[in-house]
Design an enzyme around this catalytic site. Structure first.
Site, PDB file in Angstrom:
ATOM      1  N   ASP A 110     -27.393 -20.433  18.918  1.00  0.00           N
ATOM      2  CA  ASP A 110     -28.667 -21.112  19.142  1.00  0.00           C
ATOM      3  C   ASP A 110     -28.829 -22.189  18.079  1.00  0.00           C
ATOM      4  O   ASP A 110     -28.427 -22.022  16.937  1.00  0.00           O
ATOM      5  CB  ASP A 110     -29.853 -20.143  19.196  1.00  0.00           C
ATOM      6  CG  ASP A 110     -30.148 -19.454  17.876  1.00  0.00           C
ATOM      7  OD1 ASP A 110     -29.238 -19.359  17.030  1.00  0.00           O
ATOM      8  OD2 ASP A 110     -31.291 -18.990  17.698  1.00  0.00           O
TER       9      ASP A 110
ATOM     10  N   HIS B 156       0.869  -1.172   0.000  1.00  0.00           N
ATOM     11  CA  HIS B 156       0.000   0.000   0.000  1.00  0.00           C
ATOM     12  C   HIS B 156       0.903   1.218   0.000  1.00  0.00           C
ATOM     13  O   HIS B 156       1.895   1.264   0.728  1.00  0.00           O
ATOM     14  CB  HIS B 156      -0.917  -0.109   1.217  1.00  0.00           C
ATOM     15  CG  HIS B 156      -1.313   1.162   1.857  1.00  0.00           C
ATOM     16  ND1 HIS B 156      -2.054   2.114   1.218  1.00  0.00           N
ATOM     17  CD2 HIS B 156      -1.074   1.649   3.106  1.00  0.00           C
ATOM     18  CE1 HIS B 156      -2.259   3.126   2.046  1.00  0.00           C
ATOM     19  NE2 HIS B 156      -1.671   2.874   3.191  1.00  0.00           N
TER      20      HIS B 156
ATOM     21  N   TYR C  90      -5.774   9.117   2.260  1.00  0.00           N
ATOM     22  CA  TYR C  90      -5.773   9.680   3.606  1.00  0.00           C
ATOM     23  C   TYR C  90      -4.520  10.519   3.806  1.00  0.00           C
ATOM     24  O   TYR C  90      -3.537  10.369   3.062  1.00  0.00           O
ATOM     25  CB  TYR C  90      -5.907   8.583   4.670  1.00  0.00           C
ATOM     26  CG  TYR C  90      -4.747   7.623   4.757  1.00  0.00           C
ATOM     27  CD1 TYR C  90      -3.581   7.952   5.462  1.00  0.00           C
ATOM     28  CD2 TYR C  90      -4.810   6.370   4.158  1.00  0.00           C
ATOM     29  CE1 TYR C  90      -2.517   7.072   5.554  1.00  0.00           C
ATOM     30  CE2 TYR C  90      -3.743   5.476   4.251  1.00  0.00           C
ATOM     31  CZ  TYR C  90      -2.602   5.837   4.941  1.00  0.00           C
ATOM     32  OH  TYR C  90      -1.549   4.961   5.025  1.00  0.00           O
TER      33      TYR C  90
END
Ligand code: FAD
Ligand code: THG
Length: 813
Positions: free
Chosen positions: A544, A233, A264
Site C-alpha cells: 500500500d 556447524h 539438538y
C-alpha cells in the site's frame, strides 16, 4: 518475473537447475509436476549424495517458526515427504519433535512457541518432565522443566528424499547429470541462454541456482550478489550407547532440541547424533568454498567440549559412551535468517533458491515452481524475496556479520521487538545527532536506526496511569511511549520518517505506469495525494502506497520497502519514458503531527497552511524556516499534520527550526513505539504484517482504495473472482492489564480460528488493540474471542474500527 520467462517461449521452457541437493531435486519434481518437463539438473558431485549440505544434514524437521511462511513451507515438506520412499526406505520418519526447557525463560518461550504452532495450524502440546522422559528414553526428567511436543515433526533422510523426488522428475522427462560443474552463465538478447560446464555448454531459457552455500560463487558467474554467509556447524555421533543396545529402528524417539545449550539430538540406531550451535561462528570464505566440493570440514573436537558436557547433563546415559565421529558441516546463513528466492533483475531467466533448510525445501520448491510456471507463488514470500535488501545490506561485511549473528542467535529466545545488535549504526537520518541528544533508544529495521522513544520524555510519563506489563511485554517498551502518544494526540510531536521508502516516478509515461500498477485513481490534479494499493495479477495486496502528484509528470511515492521499487522496475516500459529513483537515503522526512502542528508550521512559513489553503491529502512545495520542503498533508498516526521532506543536507536545519518553533506548543520528539500504537488506534494497516499478497482489499478492509471503474490495472479483473472467507478484524482486549504482541492464536469457544497480526496498547483508549485474521463469520463486532498468551487465554472482543476518530475529524480540521 515468471511471466517474463514465459513470454519468450510458447511451450515449456528449457530449465537448468544448478545443484542436485534437496532443493534442486525437489524443484525438479515440482516443475515437472506442473508440466515443465524439460528440466536438466546439474551437479558437480556424484548423485545423489552430491557432497553439498544435504549429503550431511541429519535432517531434523521442527516445523514451528515465527515466520508463517516458513512454518507453511515446513508443513508442506512434511506432507510431501511423508509418503515418499526409495527402494522401500522411507524418506521421512514421523517420530515427532520435542523441545525441552531447562530454564524458566525457555519454559515460557515454549509456551509462546506453542502459540506460534497453533497460529500456523501445527498441532502441538506442552508436556511435563515425566512426559518428556516418556517420549525420550535417554532424557533425565530431573534436568528439564518441561517440553513442547509436536507429533507431526520428524526426520528427513535428505539424500533418499532428494532421490525419490528426482526419480519422479526423471519419470516425467527430467535429466540429472552428475559431475557437471557449472563454470559460467551465458546470456543472449539480454536473457540467460544457458550454462557452461566442465563437460560443455547446456542451453537453457531458465536457470535456477540451487547451489546451497556455493550460491555466492555461482551467482558471481551471473553478476549477482547472493547475500548469504557459509558457516560451519558441528555435528557429532557417539559410539554405541549401552542404554540403546538392541535398538533395531534407525530412530524411534522424537528428534530433540535442548536450545538452552544450543544443542539438538537424533538417534542413529544405538548411537546418538548431536548438533551444536554453541561454538564460535566458523565462517567459510569464498576462496575456501571454491576449493571444496564437499560441505564437510574436519571436526574440531576442542569446539565440542562444552556441547558434550551439556549433553551428559541432559542425557546421562551418554556417560557410558563417547564421541566417535564428527564433522564441521557447512551451510548457509543470510542476514535475517530467511531463504533467498527470486530472479536476477539484470539477467532475466536466472533465478535463485538459496539458503534453504531441508525443513523448508519442498515448500520452497513448490513456491518457486508456482512463481516460474504461474507467474507468482501462492504463498506470501516477501520475507524470502531476493530483492528485500537495500544497497547497504548487500555489503560483504553486512552479510558476514549479520549471517554470523544469525548463527549465534539461532536457538536464542529472541523478543519479537528486539532489534539486531551487530553492525550498528548503519544508516542514520540527518536528525540522528539530535536523537542522541534527546536520549533516543533505537531499534533497527531495514538497515536504519529508528528511535523507539526518547529518554528526554521520561518525566512526561511520571503522572500517567498505565497498567503494569508482564516481564515479556515490558521488553522493548517504555512508559515514555505513552507520554509521546499523549503528546501527539494533545499537542504536537515530531517523528523521523526518513526510513520510509520514497520513490520518485517521473517522465511522460509516469502517470500511465502508476495507473497500470495501482488500484486507486492516481491521475489526479497536481497537488493531490492518493492512498492506493499495488495488487498482484491475482488481486492479492503487494503493497500500500501514498502517491503524491508533484507535477504533471512527477510523482513522489511513499512505499513499504525495496520490493515496491523492484515491482515498478519490472513493469516500467523499456522505452525510457519513465524514470524511477529511490530518493530515500538522499532525502529525509519529519512527521509533524498533533492538534498544534499547524501552529508550529505556520510560524515558519509564508505559505498559507490553513485548512482552506492546504487540504487533507494534498501536497505542496514550500519553504519552512528557510528549508525547501515537500509537504504532504497525511498522517499515519491520525492527527492533523504533515510529512515534511527535504534533502539530507538540509535535514538537520529542518529539525532544528521545527524544534525551536514547537517549544511554546509543547512539541516533543516521538518514536516508533508511540507511532505503532497510534496507527493501530486509527486502524491503519501495516503491509507485510497485517496483510500480504495472500489477502485481497475486501478481506483487508481496504476496498475504499480500489476504483475498478478507473480503467484497467493489474489485479482488477481477478478481484471479482476471489472469495472472501476471512476478515482482518480489530480486537480490543477486555482487561486493560493484558497485552499481546502479534502472531498469537485467536480462539472462538476455545477452538483456534485465526491469528493476531499486529498489536499494541492503545494509550488513547486505555486498552490493548490486536488486529487479527478471522473467518468472516467470527469477525462481526461484539464477537467474544480469546487470545493465547503464554498458554493463558486472554479475553478480547471484536470491535468496530477505527477506535479513535472514526469520522476523521482530527485529520481534516
Ligand atoms: P546442497 O545440498 O548444498 O546442494 C547444493 C548442490 O549444488 C551441491 O550438491 C553442490 O555440489 C552443487 N553445486 C554447487 N556449485 C556447483 C557448481 N558450480 N556446479 C554444479 N553443481 C554445483 N537442515 C535442516 O532442515 N535440518 C537439519 O537438521 C539440518 N542439520 C544440518 C546439519 C549440518 C551439519 C549441516 C551442514 C546442515 C544442516 N542443515 C539442516 C541445513 C541443510 O543441510 C541445508 O540447508 C540444505 O541441505 C541445503 O540444501 P541445498 O539443496 O540448497 O544445498
Ligand atoms: N506515509 C507516506 N507513505 C506511506 C506511508 C506513510 N506509504 C506506505 C504506508 N505508510 C502506507 N500506509 C498508509 C496507511 C494509511 C494511510 C496512509 C498510509 C492513510 N489513510 C487514510 C484513511 O484510511 O483514512 C486515507 C484516506 C484517503 O484515502 O483519503 O492516511 O505513512 N507518505
Amino acid at each position: 518475473m515468471g511471466v517474463g520467462s514465459q513470454r519468450v517461449h510458447r511451450g515449456a521452457p528449457r530449465v537448468v537447475v544448478i545443484g542436485a541437493g534437496i532443493v534442486g531435486c525437489s524443484l525438479a519434481e515440482e516443475l515437472t509436476a506442473r508440466g515443465w518437463t524439460d528440466v536438466t539438473v546439474l551437479d558437480q558431485g556424484p548423485l545423489f549424495a552430491a557432497g553439498g549440505s544435504s549429503s550431511h544434514a541429519p535432517g531434523l524437521v521442527f516445523q514451528t517458526n515465527p515466520s508463517k511462511t516458513l512454518a507453511e513451507f515446513a508443513r508442506y515438506t512434511v506432507g510431501k515427504l511423508r509418503d515418499l520412499s526409495v527402494d522401500g526406505r522411507p524418506c521421512f520418519r514421523p517420530v515427532g519433535g520435542l523441545e525441552v526447557a531447562t530454564t524458566p525463560a525457555r519454559l515460557a518461550e515454549l509456551a509462546r512457541r506453542h502459540g506460534l504452532a497453533t497460529s500456523w495450524g501445527i498441532e502441538a502440546r506442552l508436556v511435563d518432565p515425566a512426559e518428556c522422559a516418556r517420549l525420550h528414553p535417554l532424557l533425565d526428567p530431573g534436568a528439564v522443566l518441561g517440553g513442547l511436543h509436536v507429533p507431526s515433526d520428524g526426520l528427513v533422510h535428505a539424500v533418499p528424499a532428494g532421490e525419490a523426488q528426482a526419480r519422479r522428475a526423471i519419470d516425467r522427462g527430467a535429466r540429472f547429470l552428475s559431475r557437471h560443474r557449472v563454470t559460467g552463465v551465458a546470456s543472449a538478447a539480454g536473457r540467460v541462454s544457458g550454462v557452461h560446464t566442465d563437460q560443455g555448454f547446456v542451453p537453457a531459457d531458465v536457470v535456477v541456482c540451487a547451489a546451497g552455500f556455493w550460491g555466492p560463487d555461482v551467482g558471481a558467474l551471473a553478476g549477482l550478489t547472493v547475500p548469504l554467509q557459509p558457516l560451519a556447524h558441528q555435528y557429532a555421533t557417539t559410539a554405541p550407547v549401552p542404554a540403546l543396545a538392541g535398538a533395531v529402528a534407525e530412530i524411534s524417539a522424537p528428534i530433540l532440541r535442548h536450545q538452552d545449550a544450543d544443542l539438538y539430538y537424533r538417534e542413529h540406531g544405538d548411537r546418538i547424533g548431536i548438533g551444536s550451535y554453541g561454538h564460535r561462528p566458523m565462517p567459510v570464505t569464498a576462496a575456501e568454498t571454491e576449493q571444496h566440493e564437499n560441505s564437510c570440514l574436519p571436526f574440531t573436537p576442542e569446539d565440542f567440549s562444552d556441547a558434550w558436557k551439556q549433553s551428559l547433563a541432559l542425557l546421562p546415559g551418554l556417560a557410558e559412551t563417547e564421541v566417535a565421529a564428527g564433522i564441521n558441516g557447512v551451510f548457509s546463513f543470510t542476514p535475517d535468517g530467511m531463504p533467498l528466492l527470486g530472479e536476477h533483475r539484470d539477467l532475466p531467466g536466472f533465478w535463485v533458491a538459496e539458503a534453504v533448510w531441508v525443513t523448508h525445501s519442498a515448500g520452497v520448491a513448490k513456491a518457486l515452481a508456482e512463481w516460474l510456471v504461474e507467474g507468482q507463488p501462492r504463498t506470501d514470500v516477501h520475507e524470502c524475496d531476493l530483492h528485500r535488501f537495500t544497497a547497504v545490506q548487500l555489503s560483504p561485511e553486512y552479510v558476514a556479520e549479520r549471517g554470523a549473528q544469525q548463527f549465534v542467535e539461532v536457538y536464542d529466545v529472541v523478543h519479537p521487538l528486539a532489534p539486531p545488535q551487530v553492525l550498528r549504526p548503519l544508516q542514520v537520518s540527518p536528525f540522528h545527532p539530535r536523537h542522541i541528544e534527546l536520549g533516543a533508544v533505537c531499534g533497527e529495521a531495514g538497515g536504519w536506526e529508528r528511535p523507539l522513544w526518547f529518554g528526554a520524555n521520561a518525566a512526561l510519563a511520571d503522572g500517567l496511569e498505565l497498567p503494569a506489563r508482564d516481564e515479556w511485554a515490558a521488553q522493548w517498551w517504555s512508559p515514555t511511549a505513552a507520554a509521546e502518544a499523549a503528546a501527539t494526540r494533545e499537542r504536537v510531536a515530531m517523528y523521523d520518517m526518513t526510513p520510509l521508502t520514497r520513490i520518485e516516478v517521473t517522465g511522460p509515461g509516469a502517470c500511465a505506469l502508476l495507473q497500470q500498477l495501482t488500484s486507486n485513481d492516481v491521475d489526479r490534479p497536481v497537488g493531490r495525494v492518493v492512498y492506493t494499493l499495488l495488487l498482484g495479477a491475482d488481486g492479492g495486496i503487494r503493497s500500500d502506497l501514498t502517491v503524491a502528484r508533484l507535477g504533471e509528470q512527477r510523482f513522489q511515492v511513499g512505499a513499504n520497502g525495496p520490493l515496491d521499487l523492484d515491482w515498478f522496475r519490472q513493469h516500467a516500459p523499456e522505452d525510457g519514458s519513465v524514470q524511477l529513483r529511490d530518493t530515500t537515503t538522499g532525502t529525509c522526512g519529519i512527521g509533524l503531527w498533533g492538534p498544534r502542528a499547524r501552529d508550529v508550521l505556520q510560524s515558519l512559513t509564508r505559505t498559507d497552511v490553513s485548512n482552506g489553503a492546504f487540504r487533507y491529502f494534498t501536497a505542496r512545495e514550500l519553504f519552512v524556516g528557510g528549508v525547501p520542503v515537500t509537504a504532504l498533508r497525511v498522517s499515519y498516526v491520525g492527527e492533523l499534520g504533515w510529512e515534511l521532506y527535504t534533502d539530507a543536507a538540509t535535514g538537520l536545519r529542518l529539525w532544528d527550526v521545527l524544534w525551536a518553533a514547537g517549544q511554546e506548543h509543547g512539541l516533543v520528539a516521538a518514536g516508533r513505539s508511540a507511532f505503532g500504537s497510534l496507527r493501530l488506534e486509527k486502524g491503519y494497516r501495516a503491509w507485510g504484517v497485517d496483510m500480504t499478497t495472500e489477502h485481497d482489499p475486501v478481506e483487508a478492509g481496504l476496498e475504499f482504495a480500489v476504483r475498478p471503474g478507473k480503467g484497467d490495472f493489474v489485479g482488477r479483473d481477478a478481484l471479482d473472482r476471489r472469495p472472501h472467507p476471512r476478515r482482518l478484524a480489530c480486537l480490543t482486549l477486555d482487561d486493560p492489564a493484558t497485552t499481546v504482541l502479534g502472531k498469537e492464536p485467536v480462539r472462538v469457544d476455545g477452538v483456534p480460528v485465526g491469528h493476531v497480526t499486529s498489536a499494541a496498547f492503545g494509550y488513547t483508549i486505555g486498552r490493548s488493540i490486536a488486529y487479527a485474521w478471522l473467518p468472516a463469520e467470527h469477525a462481526e463486532p461484539g464477537t467474544a474471542v480469546t487470545i493465547d498468551w503464554f498458554g493463558q487465554p486472554v479475553a478480547a472482543t471484536v470491535s468496530a474500527e477505527p477506535l479513535v476518530d472514526p469520522a476523521g475529524a482530527k485529520v481534516r480540521c
